[in-house]
Design a protein around this motif. Structure first.
Motif, PDB file in Angstrom:
ATOM      1  N   ASP A 136     -35.760  40.607  59.617  1.00  0.00           N
ATOM      2  CA  ASP A 136     -36.115  40.443  58.908  1.00  0.00           C
ATOM      3  C   ASP A 136     -36.317  40.031  58.083  1.00  0.00           C
ATOM      4  O   ASP A 136     -36.325  39.588  57.102  1.00  0.00           O
ATOM      5  CB  ASP A 136     -36.466  42.470  58.382  1.00  0.00           C
ATOM      6  CG  ASP A 136     -37.097  42.664  57.970  1.00  0.00           C
ATOM      7  OD1 ASP A 136     -38.689  41.955  57.813  1.00  0.00           O
ATOM      8  OD2 ASP A 136     -37.885  43.555  56.813  1.00  0.00           O
ATOM      9  N   ASP A 140     -34.074  39.730  54.852  1.00  0.00           N
ATOM     10  CA  ASP A 140     -33.286  39.116  54.735  1.00  0.00           C
ATOM     11  C   ASP A 140     -33.308  37.399  54.312  1.00  0.00           C
ATOM     12  O   ASP A 140     -31.969  36.809  54.135  1.00  0.00           O
ATOM     13  CB  ASP A 140     -32.978  38.329  56.436  1.00  0.00           C
ATOM     14  CG  ASP A 140     -32.375  40.155  57.055  1.00  0.00           C
ATOM     15  OD1 ASP A 140     -31.729  41.194  56.104  1.00  0.00           O
ATOM     16  OD2 ASP A 140     -32.553  39.906  58.340  1.00  0.00           O
ATOM     17  N   GLY A 244     -42.476  34.613  53.036  1.00  0.00           N
ATOM     18  CA  GLY A 244     -42.785  35.463  54.248  1.00  0.00           C
ATOM     19  C   GLY A 244     -44.545  35.743  54.632  1.00  0.00           C
ATOM     20  O   GLY A 244     -44.424  35.351  56.009  1.00  0.00           O
ATOM     21  N   SER A 373     -42.024  40.437  67.257  1.00  0.00           N
ATOM     22  CA  SER A 373     -42.666  41.531  67.527  1.00  0.00           C
ATOM     23  C   SER A 373     -44.658  41.363  67.190  1.00  0.00           C
ATOM     24  O   SER A 373     -45.447  40.746  66.586  1.00  0.00           O
ATOM     25  CB  SER A 373     -42.562  42.783  65.957  1.00  0.00           C
ATOM     26  OG  SER A 373     -43.724  43.678  65.949  1.00  0.00           O
ATOM     27  N   HIS A 377     -47.111  43.991  59.319  1.00  0.00           N
ATOM     28  CA  HIS A 377     -47.434  45.140  59.002  1.00  0.00           C
ATOM     29  C   HIS A 377     -47.466  44.269  57.219  1.00  0.00           C
ATOM     30  O   HIS A 377     -46.470  43.817  56.706  1.00  0.00           O
ATOM     31  CB  HIS A 377     -45.996  45.204  58.755  1.00  0.00           C
ATOM     32  CG  HIS A 377     -45.335  46.277  60.112  1.00  0.00           C
ATOM     33  ND1 HIS A 377     -46.052  47.452  60.321  1.00  0.00           N
ATOM     34  CD2 HIS A 377     -44.967  45.707  61.268  1.00  0.00           C
ATOM     35  CE1 HIS A 377     -45.485  47.700  60.779  1.00  0.00           C
ATOM     36  NE2 HIS A 377     -44.358  46.552  61.295  1.00  0.00           N
ATOM     37  N   SER A 389     -43.197  43.784  56.581  1.00  0.00           N
ATOM     38  CA  SER A 389     -41.593  43.103  56.754  1.00  0.00           C
ATOM     39  C   SER A 389     -42.133  41.804  57.684  1.00  0.00           C
ATOM     40  O   SER A 389     -44.012  41.240  58.225  1.00  0.00           O
ATOM     41  CB  SER A 389     -41.218  43.811  57.971  1.00  0.00           C
ATOM     42  OG  SER A 389     -42.055  44.557  58.423  1.00  0.00           O
ATOM     43  N   LEU A 390     -41.579  41.350  58.755  1.00  0.00           N
ATOM     44  CA  LEU A 390     -42.158  40.276  59.236  1.00  0.00           C
ATOM     45  C   LEU A 390     -39.999  39.721  60.762  1.00  0.00           C
ATOM     46  O   LEU A 390     -39.660  39.292  60.380  1.00  0.00           O
ATOM     47  CB  LEU A 390     -41.509  39.068  58.696  1.00  0.00           C
ATOM     48  CG  LEU A 390     -43.154  37.913  60.105  1.00  0.00           C
ATOM     49  CD1 LEU A 390     -43.617  38.137  60.700  1.00  0.00           C
ATOM     50  CD2 LEU A 390     -42.652  36.609  58.741  1.00  0.00           C
ATOM     51  N   PRO A 391     -40.288  41.174  61.835  1.00  0.00           N
ATOM     52  CA  PRO A 391     -39.195  40.310  62.416  1.00  0.00           C
ATOM     53  C   PRO A 391     -39.323  38.849  63.407  1.00  0.00           C
ATOM     54  O   PRO A 391     -40.520  38.725  64.135  1.00  0.00           O
ATOM     55  CB  PRO A 391     -40.214  41.115  63.458  1.00  0.00           C
ATOM     56  CG  PRO A 391     -40.663  43.069  62.583  1.00  0.00           C
ATOM     57  CD  PRO A 391     -41.347  41.909  62.000  1.00  0.00           C
TER      58      PRO A 391
END
Length: 394
Positions: A136, A140, A244, A373, A377, A389-391
């Motif tokens: 993430d 992270d 992000g 993903s 979000h 979040s950012l997978p």
């Protein structure tokens, strides 16, 4: 308690873009009143030139706005809540406080900090690499890097970051009921009061300790609390969301990402373009009109409230050609992502340096970085736009 479910107009986005209704308002003559979740009806300023006019004239457009979350409190309580908060002050008080801090955010000071910021960036990239994908990026990398930097700069224990991050998140979440946001504000001030008391007893080498040692007779305890509160919230909330959201934007523009990764000369202009195009701060502070005046031909009576749409202003064709496009090659100055005039963001040199360090390092470390993903979000109801979040994978 219920959460608000309808975004106010000035906070609405279509992914990265301000909604078309904001652009339509910008093209329409004069100004329009809008309604906020707190029941206020300010005039919304959307054109770049008008936004700069308001920001450049603190005499006509005052920051002495008493927010609904402060109403109902005694004048003494309101004064304590506002003390030290540069965003709640007008000259000459604002000038006095800002002068005490300016030396900590000069280009020379940033150059001294840069090796430490690079080390913090590298440490977090190492940890991501060792853990392996997926990761993430927000949890992270984008959030902890600026949080650690501002903690070290201020002298805030980094191990307490989750506590203040959770509280600042509640404070800035406009979907939450006012009492809950007010409680978060009080908790943050109590936390800072304890921190300031510790520094007053034994001043460290960081910014708070420096203020106490060198300017202890010029600032009150309440002002120290307010200064530390503002810098801590602004210092991690803004840059983390730029990292992000900026990463996601560049992943959707791979040719521009390659420039940021491979060409050191391209990084500075790219940062300016990302700041303009993303405009993560929706509006900045509300302004109180101090005299009968007009903006864009619209009469504005004394005592009315004015709110700015920074995303709409930064997408104004009067600022630059093709404003809806992200083009990191141009790096045009003049955007209002950091504000303008006496309230231009004090921490802008730090934010720029952190982004200038973090973006190329991230993309060089993970040249195959990709979104992991299909779900995005976005942090829509927050006063500072960004990603929950950012997978990512590589």
């Amino acid at each position: 308690m219920t959460h608000a479910t309808t975004l106010p107009l000035h906070m609405r986005r279509d992914r990265f873009d301000p909604v078309p209704e904001l652009g339509a308002l910008r093209e329409r003559p004069g100004l329009t009143k809008v309604r906020t979740p707190m029941g206020l009806e300010p005039w919304l300023v959307t054109r770049w030139a008008d936004v700069r006019e308001v920001l450049g004239d603190p005499a006509r457009f005052s920051n002495a706005f008493v927010a609904p979350m402060q109403q109902g409190r005694s004048p003494e309580e309101v004064a304590r809540m506002r003390a030290g908060n540069l965003l709640a002050q007008d000259p000459p008080e604002h000038t006095r406080l800002r002068r005490l801090l300016t030396g900590e955010f000069t280009g020379r000071r940033m150059r001294r900090l840069e090796p430490r910021v690079q080390a913090i960036v590298d440490e977090h990239l190492d940890a991501m690499e060792q853990k392996g994908p997926p990761a993430d990026l927000v949890a992270d990398f984008a959030l902890p890097v600026p949080s650690l930097v501002i903690c070290e700069l201020l002298g805030v224990p980094y191990e307490e970051r989750r506590e203040f991050q959770e509280r600042s998140g509640r404070l800035l979440d406009v979907s939450l009921p006012l009492p809950e946001r007010l409680a978060a504000s009080d908790e943050l001030r109590s936390y800072m009061a304890r921190l300031v008391a510790g520094q007053q007893a034994d001043p460290g080498e960081e910014l708070l300790g420096m203020l106490i040692r060198e300017h202890g007779t010029e600032v009150t305890t309440d002002e120290l609390i307010g200064i530390a509160n503002l810098l801590l919230i602004a210092g991690h909330e803004t840059t983390s969301n730029m990292l992000g959201l900026g990463t996601l934007a560049l992943l959707h523009h791979p040719d521009q990402l390659a420039l940021v990764r491979d060409d050191p000369e391209a990084v500075g202009p790219a940062i300016e373009e990302l700041l303009r195009w993303l405009s993560i701060v929706h509006s900045g502070t509300f302004k109180i009109v101090t005299e009968d005046t007009e903006i864009a031909g619209t009469p504005i009576p004394k005592g009315d409230t004015v709110m700015l749409s920074l995303p709409a202003a930064n997408r104004d064709p009067e600022l630059l050609d093709r404003p809806e496009e992200l083009d990191v090659r141009r790096g045009a100055l003049g955007h209002v992502a950091f504000g303008h005039g006496v309230h231009h963001c004090l921490g802008a040199p730090l934010a720029r340096m952190e982004m200038r360090t973090a973006f190329p390092a991230l993309f060089r470390r993970f040249p195959t970085l990709q979104v992991a993903s299909d779900e995005e979000h976005f942090r829509s109801f927050n006063a500072i736009f960004g990603m929950e979040s950012l997978p990512v994978a590589w």
